[in-house]
Design an enzyme around this catalytic site. Structure first.
Site, PDB file in Angstrom:
ATOM      1  N   LYS A 196     109.023  52.521  13.523  1.00 24.68           N
ATOM      2  CA  LYS A 196     109.063  53.908  13.068  1.00 24.68           C
ATOM      3  C   LYS A 196     108.882  54.868  14.237  1.00 24.68           C
ATOM      4  CE  LYS A 196     107.152  54.741   9.010  1.00 24.68           C
ATOM      5  NZ  LYS A 196     106.162  54.848   7.891  1.00 24.68           N
TER       6      LYS A 196
ATOM      7  N   GLY B 104     112.886  61.102   7.945  1.00 22.70           N
ATOM      8  CA  GLY B 104     114.236  61.159   7.415  1.00 22.70           C
ATOM      9  C   GLY B 104     115.065  59.933   7.737  1.00 22.70           C
TER      10      GLY B 104
ATOM     11  N   GLU C 142     104.839  48.795  11.959  1.00 21.25           N
ATOM     12  CA  GLU C 142     104.016  48.817  10.760  1.00 21.25           C
ATOM     13  C   GLU C 142     104.497  47.727   9.821  1.00 21.25           C
ATOM     14  OE1 GLU C 142     102.768  52.818   8.963  1.00 21.25           O
ATOM     15  OE2 GLU C 142     104.342  52.144   7.597  1.00 21.25           O
TER      16      GLU C 142
ATOM     17  N   HIS D  19     107.102  54.833  -3.790  1.00 22.44           N
ATOM     18  CA  HIS D  19     106.849  56.033  -2.997  1.00 22.44           C
ATOM     19  C   HIS D  19     106.219  57.065  -3.930  1.00 22.44           C
ATOM     20  CE1 HIS D  19     108.055  58.762   0.462  1.00 22.44           C
ATOM     21  NE2 HIS D  19     107.521  59.571  -0.428  1.00 22.44           N
TER      22      HIS D  19
ATOM     23  N   GLU E 267     102.618  59.687   5.448  1.00 22.10           N
ATOM     24  CA  GLU E 267     102.727  60.885   6.277  1.00 22.10           C
ATOM     25  C   GLU E 267     102.346  62.094   5.450  1.00 22.10           C
ATOM     26  OE1 GLU E 267     106.759  61.415   7.497  1.00 22.10           O
ATOM     27  OE2 GLU E 267     107.552  61.515   5.470  1.00 22.10           O
TER      28      GLU E 267
ATOM     29  N   ARG F 192     105.040  71.495   4.495  1.00 22.67           N
ATOM     30  CA  ARG F 192     106.008  72.500   4.043  1.00 22.67           C
ATOM     31  C   ARG F 192     106.170  72.364   2.536  1.00 22.67           C
ATOM     32  NH1 ARG F 192     110.071  68.922   2.909  1.00 22.67           N
ATOM     33  NH2 ARG F 192     110.329  67.168   4.336  1.00 22.67           N
TER      34      ARG F 192
ATOM     35  N   VAL G 287     111.521  69.618  -1.249  1.00 21.38           N
ATOM     36  CA  VAL G 287     112.713  69.763  -2.085  1.00 21.38           C
ATOM     37  C   VAL G 287     112.337  69.588  -3.552  1.00 21.38           C
ATOM     38  CG1 VAL G 287     114.994  68.813  -2.623  1.00 21.38           C
ATOM     39  CG2 VAL G 287     114.226  68.931  -0.243  1.00 21.38           C
TER      40      VAL G 287
END
Length: 476
Positions: free
Chosen positions: A167, A173, A209, A217, A297, A301, A304
């Protein structure tokens, strides 16, 4: 959502430059209108005639069509804000929304950045620093760590066990992210992942990882003013393709209630540890087999998928962002947050499912979205709109809310049958097929669900037979 016009007392923000485009620009402008705050939309040359440009009180051109020449130009956006007399900038999502340098530039020039501080963005944007913060806050992290060479990566992978993920430290993304099932694959992919990370984020550092073979998720929406932190419930974003979410819902279905409470508490604990201010999302990977979860993470912000949280809380999250940006304390306590019903969102993209889901720009010859109780549509698309090849292919979000998950699913399935976007290829039929599957209907599936569906005979109408889609872990 609660009526926003009575939510914000007089403050320093009277005019906002919206530094984004598409549906999120339209969505921000509508809340600004409710709040009685003037909106100025920053547009590229390609976006002069968009719905957002017409809805805003004013539009100002910031450069040519390419994002690198317009929406990603920090200096131009700062000068635009100062030129139109805007006290604040709202970055939306994508583009510069998680660029610490942009927030810092706003601070330097006396412009309010509607989001967290530059230091907070930088801290959570570095995946290794974010992992360290999670560990300090007592939030579980997946086994792994930084590696500076292939031998170090091989040694660590041997310790934690295959499969593993490589990663990027500085991004997300899906860029710079590779799955390796064997030492040979890790050897073949390591340099490629580092090169991709360097090209995408200017930072070639990576970490290794463990890969959870059956993972969900699940993310938690938080809101903070720097001192007080609350959560606004959770979302499931396990329907993913190429590390990009496709369908999101709130709350996460088929989740053990003890784990749900632990996820909420972990998200708040992490956010308090860094004194977070503004909206943010703490993302987790839930290991289905072991019934454990790991920190992935934090996205500093608005997301979506924020509408599904708005639908079950009744809150206007953009209004809450602005209130905090104006220096106000949270107007809500945790006890004030009420989660009611269930909401599911589909991202409608202009793409060609038959040809590897490649973007399908063009002109929309006709567009129709049904109006029904419990249905919300966030879009910038209308008849005659041009879907540009320069930007993201998402053209609309269709959100259904019901008292139960199945009620929301049925409403969304029926409503998508009446959505029409002519002139461009799109993924509406794929959404309908996914929503009708027994696995989606049951809920609680893992991130490999969509890959399995796309590889099945039921998906022959959407993809090329030879296409292979891998399960995903840790995407935005």
């Amino acid at each position: 959502m609660r009526n926003a016009e009575h939510m914000i007392a007089d403050g320093p923000i009277r005019r906002v430059l919206v530094a984004n485009r598409g549906e999120i620009a339209v969505r921000i402008i509508r809340t600004l209108k409710q709040l009685g705050i003037e909106s100025v939309l920053a547009v590229s040359a390609a976006d002069r005639d968009t719905l957002g440009a017409r809805l805003a009180d004013r539009a100002v051109c910031i450069g040519p069509a390419r994002a690198t020449d317009s929406y990603l130009q920090i200096g131009t956006l700062i000068e635009a804000a100062k030129g139109v007399g805007a006290q604040a900038i709202h970055p939306g999502y994508g583009f510069l929304s998680e660029r610490a340098a942009f927030a810092a530039a706003c601070e330097e020039h006396g412009v309010i950045f509607i989001g967290p501080t530059a230091a907070q963005i930088e801290r959570v944007g570095d995946k290794l620093e974010a992992r360290r913060c999670a560990e300090e806050a007592g939030v579980p992290i997946a086994p792994g760590g930084p590696v500076d060479s292939l031998p170090a990566a091989l040694a660590l992978a041997e310790t934690i066990g295959y499969p593993v993920l490589i990663k990027a430290v500085g991004g997300g993304g899906g860029r710079g992210l590779k799955r390796a099932n064997t030492p040979e694959e890790l050897t073949a992919l390591f340099d490629m992942a580092s090169s991709e990370a360097l090209a995408a984020f200017g930072d070639g550092r990576v970490f290794v990882e463990c890969f959870v073979t059956q993972g969900r998720h699940v993310e938690v929406q938080i809101l903070g003013d720097g001192d007080n932190i609350i959560h606004l419930g959770d979302r499931d974003c396990s329907v993913q393709r190429r590390y990009q979410k496709l369908i999101e819902e709130a709350p996460a279905p088929s989740l053990d209630e003890t784990m749900r409470r632990d996820l909420h508490a972990a998200a708040v604990r992490f956010s308090k540890h860094i004194g977070y201010r503004s909206l943010g999302t703490v993302e987790f990977l839930v290991d289905i087999a072991r019934q454990r979860f790991y920190f992935l993470e934090m996205n500093a912000r608005i997301q979506v998928e924020h509408p599904v949280t708005e639908q079950i809380t009744g809150l206007d999250l953009v209004a809450e962002q602005i209130a905090v940006a104006q220096g106000q304390r949270l107007r809500l306590t945790q006890a004030d947050v009420r989660l009611t019903g269930h909401a599911i969102e589909c991202r409608i993209n202009a793409e060609d499912p038959v040809h590897d889901f490649r973007p399908a720009p063009g002109r929309v010859t006709d567009a129709h979205f049904p109006v029904r109780e419990g249905l919300r549509v966030d879009t910038h698309i209308e008849r005659g709109a041009m879907i540009s090849p320069y930007y993201d292919s998402m053209i609309a979000k269709v959100i259904a809310t019901g008292q139960t998950r199945d009620e929301a699913r049925r409403l969304l399935l029926a409503s998508l049958a009446d959505v029409r976007v002519d002139g461009v290829l799109n993924n509406i039929a794929l959404h309908r097929a996914v929503l009708a599957t027994p696995e989606f209907t049951a809920g609680g599936f893992d991130t490999g669900f969509l890959g399995r569906f796309l590889a099945s005979p039921d998906a022959v109408a959407f993809i090329q037979p030879a296409q292979s889609v891998q399960p995903v872990q840790g995407k935005r």
